[in-house]
Design an enzyme around this catalytic site. Structure first.
Site, mmCIF file in Angstrom:
data_model
loop_
_atom_site.group_PDB
_atom_site.id
_atom_site.type_symbol
_atom_site.label_atom_id
_atom_site.label_comp_id
_atom_site.label_asym_id
_atom_site.label_seq_id
_atom_site.Cartn_x
_atom_site.Cartn_y
_atom_site.Cartn_z
ATOM 1 N N TYR A 1 -6.079 -5.729 -6.320
ATOM 2 C CA TYR A 1 -5.495 -5.360 -5.000
ATOM 3 C C TYR A 1 -5.034 -6.826 -4.146
ATOM 4 O O TYR A 1 -3.987 -6.624 -3.756
ATOM 5 C CB TYR A 1 -6.598 -4.971 -4.190
ATOM 6 C CG TYR A 1 -6.582 -5.087 -2.467
ATOM 7 C CD1 TYR A 1 -5.686 -3.952 -1.834
ATOM 8 C CD2 TYR A 1 -7.132 -5.923 -1.785
ATOM 9 C CE1 TYR A 1 -5.399 -3.959 -0.659
ATOM 10 C CE2 TYR A 1 -6.671 -6.050 -0.473
ATOM 11 C CZ TYR A 1 -6.148 -5.087 0.187
ATOM 12 O OH TYR A 1 -5.617 -5.018 1.577
ATOM 13 N N LYS B 1 0.926 -1.256 -0.068
ATOM 14 C CA LYS B 1 -0.036 0.186 -0.004
ATOM 15 C C LYS B 1 0.792 1.235 0.006
ATOM 16 O O LYS B 1 0.504 2.222 -0.381
ATOM 17 C CB LYS B 1 -1.021 0.097 1.116
ATOM 18 C CG LYS B 1 -1.906 -1.018 1.249
ATOM 19 C CD LYS B 1 -2.637 -1.326 2.415
ATOM 20 C CE LYS B 1 -3.702 -2.510 2.422
ATOM 21 N NZ LYS B 1 -4.478 -2.792 3.672
ATOM 22 N N VAL C 1 0.385 -8.335 6.779
ATOM 23 C CA VAL C 1 -0.192 -9.502 7.433
ATOM 24 C C VAL C 1 0.743 -10.649 7.213
ATOM 25 O O VAL C 1 0.682 -11.743 7.570
ATOM 26 C CB VAL C 1 -1.570 -9.843 7.555
ATOM 27 C CG1 VAL C 1 -2.423 -9.127 8.378
ATOM 28 C CG2 VAL C 1 -2.200 -10.217 5.894
ATOM 29 N N TYR D 1 -2.228 0.614 11.269
ATOM 30 C CA TYR D 1 -3.664 0.384 11.686
ATOM 31 C C TYR D 1 -4.037 0.947 13.163
ATOM 32 O O TYR D 1 -3.346 1.939 13.534
ATOM 33 C CB TYR D 1 -4.151 -0.901 11.399
ATOM 34 C CG TYR D 1 -3.803 -1.701 10.104
ATOM 35 C CD1 TYR D 1 -4.175 -0.766 8.901
ATOM 36 C CD2 TYR D 1 -2.741 -2.847 10.374
ATOM 37 C CE1 TYR D 1 -3.581 -1.497 7.863
ATOM 38 C CE2 TYR D 1 -2.259 -3.247 9.114
ATOM 39 C CZ TYR D 1 -2.715 -2.736 7.768
ATOM 40 O OH TYR D 1 -2.361 -3.148 6.622
HETATM 41 N N1 GLN Z 1 -4.482 -9.145 1.659
HETATM 42 C C1 GLN Z 1 -4.669 -8.775 2.934
HETATM 43 C C2 GLN Z 1 -6.098 -8.158 3.252
HETATM 44 O O1 GLN Z 1 -6.644 -7.605 2.369
HETATM 45 C C3 GLN Z 1 -3.744 -7.531 3.553
HETATM 46 C C4 GLN Z 1 -4.056 -7.161 4.942
HETATM 47 C C5 GLN Z 1 -2.813 -6.496 5.600
HETATM 48 O O2 GLN Z 1 -1.790 -6.939 5.286
HETATM 49 N N2 GLN Z 1 -2.917 -5.832 6.715
HETATM 50 O O3 GLN Z 1 -6.836 -8.654 4.316
#
Ligand code: GLN
Length: 310
Positions: free
Chosen positions: A196, A73, A264, A246
């Site tokens: 995405y 992102k 994640v 976050y």
């Molecule tokens: N692909 C994961 C999702 O959309 C990415 C989330 C993340 O890395 N925080 O849930």
């Protein structure tokens, strides 16, 4: 490369960080909805530092590819801001911390389809939609950008992993449909989520992520010249600090004192303006979706080197 006087040379320090932070027990969690992220052993741990003087230091599993997930992102935001038409992006997404989980639906509805920031999933979907104006295969654009910054082939999209994540992407599809309903998505929801998820499924090593993120530590200048202006680099750093982790952004800022962006897959990219980009990876996550060992290692590293924006 400046570190505090009493800290050892960087290579030795990174080896010590690996010794101290490589998980010995199976603490933390992996995302239940993304099957391929459950496969890396819990004790994987790598760290790499790419410096503005052109050196790269690494230790542990720094050359093993991992799924960059939401670290992507940062790169999509930089790509969107580097385009001439970037002004319109900020009418579609805000720059405020969300204080909610990265895939929350509630806030998006209450706030009429304008995501709080580009690093939560809804905001990232808007950025991906924005990139799709240039070319419908936004994930391929991201891959080209990353390969260019790394300076050699290496990053790749794990298409099998992407397909498997897509089959359990109801929540991201729900976010995309909400955005569409509020008039904040131009392309079809399904196509945006596909791009995405594919951008999230890019595989890179710690060394590659650190090299790719270096432009943020050197006023927007990357491996192939200016990616973004100095002001945009400052602004992306600010959004990383306030929104990159976050609903744990405050805690991360408190412990590490650097702009960071997690995924994640267990990776974190952290920026020391003027000095270096750091990537740490360890797959087990805390309750907010950020690498448990990775965050602890960055807190330790910043304490021992004095690297901090404060
Ligand atoms: N692909 C994961 C999702 O959309 C990415 C989330 C993340 O890395 N925080 O849930």
């Amino acid at each position: 490369m400046m570190t505090t006087l009493d800290s050892p040379p960087l290579g030795l320090l990174l080896a010590d960080i690996v010794r101290g932070h490589r998980p010995r027990t199976e603490a933390g969690s992996v995302p239940a909805n993304i099957p391929h992220l459950q496969s890396p052993p819990f004790d994987r741990f790598g760290i790499a530092v790419a410096t503005t003087s052109g050196e790269v230091f690494r230790s542990g599993d720094a050359d093993l590819p991992f799924s960059i997930q939401s670290i992507s992102k940062v790169f999509t935001l930089a790509m969107a801001l580097s385009a001439d038409d970037s002004g319109s992006l900020w009418s579609r997404v805000l720059r405020e911390p969300s204080g909610t989980s990265f895939n929350s639906l509630v806030q998006l509805e209450v706030e009429h389809g304008i995501p709080r920031n580009p690093f939560i999933n809804s905001g990232a979907l808007v950025v991906t939609d924005h990139l799709m104006e240039r070319s419908p295969d936004a994930a391929a654009q991201v891959l080209r950008f990353l390969t260019g910054q790394v300076g050699q082939p290496g990053p790749f999209i794990d298409e099998i992993a992407a397909r498997s994540e897509l089959s359990s992407s109801s929540r991201n599809l729900a976010l995309a449909h909400f955005l569409k309903e509020f008039g904040n998505l131009r392309r079809p929801a399904q196509a945006v989520v596909e791009n995405y998820v594919r951008q999230c499924s890019i595989m890179m090593t710690c060394v590659e992520v650190a090299k790719a993120g270096l432009f943020l530590a050197q006023d927007g200048r990357g491996a192939q010249g200016a990616v973004i202006s100095r002001s945009e680099a400052k602004r992306i750093g600010s959004i990383m600090l306030t929104c990159g982790m976050y609903d744990a952004a405050g805690e991360f800022a408190y412990r590490v004192g650097l702009p960071g962006k997690s995924g994640v897959g267990g990776g974190i990219l952290a920026i020391v303006p003027g000095e270096c980009a750091i990537c740490v990876w360890s797959p087990r996550l805390d309750s907010k979706g950020n690498s448990l060992a990775g965050t602890a290692a960055l807190a330790d590293l910043s304490d021992r080197t004095g690297w901090s924006i404060f």
